[in-house]
Design a protein around this motif. Structure first.
Motif, PDB file in Angstrom:
ATOM      1  N   VAL A 121       0.841  -1.194   0.000  1.00 14.55           N
ATOM      2  CA  VAL A 121       0.000   0.000   0.000  1.00 14.55           C
ATOM      3  C   VAL A 121       0.878   1.247   0.000  1.00 14.55           C
ATOM      4  CG1 VAL A 121      -1.909  -1.168   1.171  1.00 14.55           C
ATOM      5  CG2 VAL A 121      -0.210   0.054   2.527  1.00 14.55           C
ATOM      6  N   HIS A 123       0.972   5.334   1.092  1.00 16.36           N
ATOM      7  CA  HIS A 123       0.330   6.341   1.940  1.00 16.36           C
ATOM      8  C   HIS A 123       0.033   7.588   1.105  1.00 16.36           C
ATOM      9  CE1 HIS A 123       0.401   9.365   5.390  1.00 16.36           C
ATOM     10  NE2 HIS A 123      -0.685   8.637   5.541  1.00 16.36           N
ATOM     11  N   LEU A 124      -1.226   7.995   1.105  1.00 13.31           N
ATOM     12  CA  LEU A 124      -1.654   9.166   0.346  1.00 13.31           C
ATOM     13  C   LEU A 124      -1.699  10.424   1.203  1.00 13.31           C
ATOM     14  CD1 LEU A 124      -4.606   7.486  -1.604  1.00 13.31           C
ATOM     15  CD2 LEU A 124      -2.252   7.879  -2.409  1.00 13.31           C
ATOM     16  N   ARG A 128      -4.799   7.931   4.681  1.00 16.08           N
ATOM     17  CA  ARG A 128      -5.413   7.293   3.508  1.00 16.08           C
ATOM     18  C   ARG A 128      -4.351   6.492   2.764  1.00 16.08           C
ATOM     19  NH1 ARG A 128     -10.118   6.230   2.706  1.00 16.08           N
ATOM     20  NH2 ARG A 128      -9.981   6.478   0.481  1.00 16.08           N
ATOM     21  N   PHE A 129      -4.746   5.323   2.279  1.00 19.82           N
ATOM     22  CA  PHE A 129      -3.837   4.430   1.562  1.00 19.82           C
ATOM     23  C   PHE A 129      -4.503   3.925   0.298  1.00 19.82           C
ATOM     24  CE2 PHE A 129      -2.489   4.306   5.931  1.00 19.82           C
ATOM     25  CZ  PHE A 129      -1.101   4.223   5.876  1.00 19.82           C
ATOM     26  N   VAL A 130      -3.662   3.587  -0.698  1.00 24.12           N
ATOM     27  CA  VAL A 130      -4.135   2.932  -1.917  1.00 24.12           C
ATOM     28  C   VAL A 130      -3.349   1.630  -2.054  1.00 24.12           C
ATOM     29  CG1 VAL A 130      -2.521   4.169  -3.451  1.00 24.12           C
ATOM     30  CG2 VAL A 130      -4.631   3.167  -4.392  1.00 24.12           C
ATOM     31  N   ASN A 132      -1.381  -0.897  -4.093  1.00 21.47           N
ATOM     32  CA  ASN A 132      -0.625  -0.944  -5.344  1.00 21.47           C
ATOM     33  C   ASN A 132      -0.358  -2.364  -5.819  1.00 21.47           C
ATOM     34  OD1 ASN A 132      -0.502   1.837  -5.514  1.00 21.47           O
ATOM     35  ND2 ASN A 132       1.496   1.988  -4.523  1.00 21.47           N
ATOM     36  N   ASP A 143      -7.820  -0.286  -4.691  1.00 23.21           N
ATOM     37  CA  ASP A 143      -8.693  -0.079  -3.532  1.00 23.21           C
ATOM     38  C   ASP A 143      -8.052   0.947  -2.607  1.00 23.21           C
ATOM     39  OD1 ASP A 143     -10.261  -2.074  -4.571  1.00 23.21           O
ATOM     40  OD2 ASP A 143      -9.887  -3.519  -2.965  1.00 23.21           O
ATOM     41  N   THR A 144      -8.884   1.700  -1.920  1.00 16.64           N
ATOM     42  CA  THR A 144      -8.380   2.685  -0.958  1.00 16.64           C
ATOM     43  C   THR A 144      -9.020   2.430   0.398  1.00 16.64           C
ATOM     44  OG1 THR A 144     -10.100   4.297  -1.522  1.00 16.64           O
ATOM     45  CG2 THR A 144      -7.990   4.463  -2.720  1.00 16.64           C
ATOM     46  N   THR A 146      -8.710   3.857   4.925  1.00 22.23           N
ATOM     47  CA  THR A 146      -8.140   4.715   5.958  1.00 22.23           C
ATOM     48  C   THR A 146      -7.634   3.851   7.094  1.00 22.23           C
ATOM     49  OG1 THR A 146      -9.756   6.441   5.443  1.00 22.23           O
ATOM     50  CG2 THR A 146      -8.628   6.624   7.556  1.00 22.23           C
TER      51      THR A 146
END
Length: 185
Positions: A121, A123-124, A128-130, A132, A143-144, A146
């Motif tokens: 993942v 960190h955005l 928040r994470f996406v 990868n 997918d995202t 928190t």
């Protein structure tokens, strides 16, 4: 439920939760040295769900040996003793943790859990994470979610999960054995 508790207790006594074929060989040897009784690595793999598409019909003898390994006379004594024990409802954890505040935007984490789940993942910011990368997980690439706190060897609780165009309130990874978290450099 009792079998899951027994597996957890075996992992604690052995000092690790088996995750690889070599781990099951080591666990087999540790159990034999402690009890004088042999359980094959294949039998242990079946109990832990390591072997895909295998029907698990564990013999009572196998449960008895595992119960003896963790200090009980047999599986029945383990079940009776487990029912009498009260679960600790709170404790202070002295373990590694990752907080979203400690992560830079763009920092990647690799998160793994049993039996063979793995996500990477990014960190955005603001917790928040996406996702990868994803292997054998219900979470998929893109997918995202928190998450503000991740604790090594504990279940991972995430919220605000956006998965394939649908938002879910929460997701738990590693509910029984916890997760391993690694920073990707």
């Amino acid at each position: 439920m009792e079998q899951e508790l027994l597996k957890r207790e075996v992992g604690k006594k052995a000092g690790f939760a088996p995750e690889t074929s070599r781990d099951f060989e080591d666990l087999s040897q540790i159990i034999q040295e402690a009890t004088g009784e042999y359980l094959s690595p294949t039998t242990l793999k079946r109990i832990w769900g390591y072997l895909q598409n295998e029907q698990v019909q564990t013999r009572r003898h196998t449960h008895d040996v595992l119960a003896r390994f963790v200090g009980y006379a047999n599986y029945r004594a383990f079940i009776d003793g487990s029912l009498k024990k009260k679960e600790v409802q709170s404790m202070i954890l002295a373990t590694n943790k990752v907080t979203s505040e400690d992560l830079a935007i763009g920092q990647e984490l690799c998160i793994v859990w049993l039996p063979d789940r793995r996500i990477v993942v990014e960190h955005l910011g603001d917790g928040r994470f996406v996702v990868n990368e994803a292997e054998n997980s219900k979470l998929g690439i893109g997918d995202t979610f928190t998450c503000h706190l991740m604790i090594q060897n504990e279940p991972l609780y995430i919220d605000n999960v956006a998965h394939q165009g649908t938002t879910f309130p929460a997701y738990i990874a590693g509910k029984i054995d916890g997760v391993k978290i690694y920073k990707v450099e």
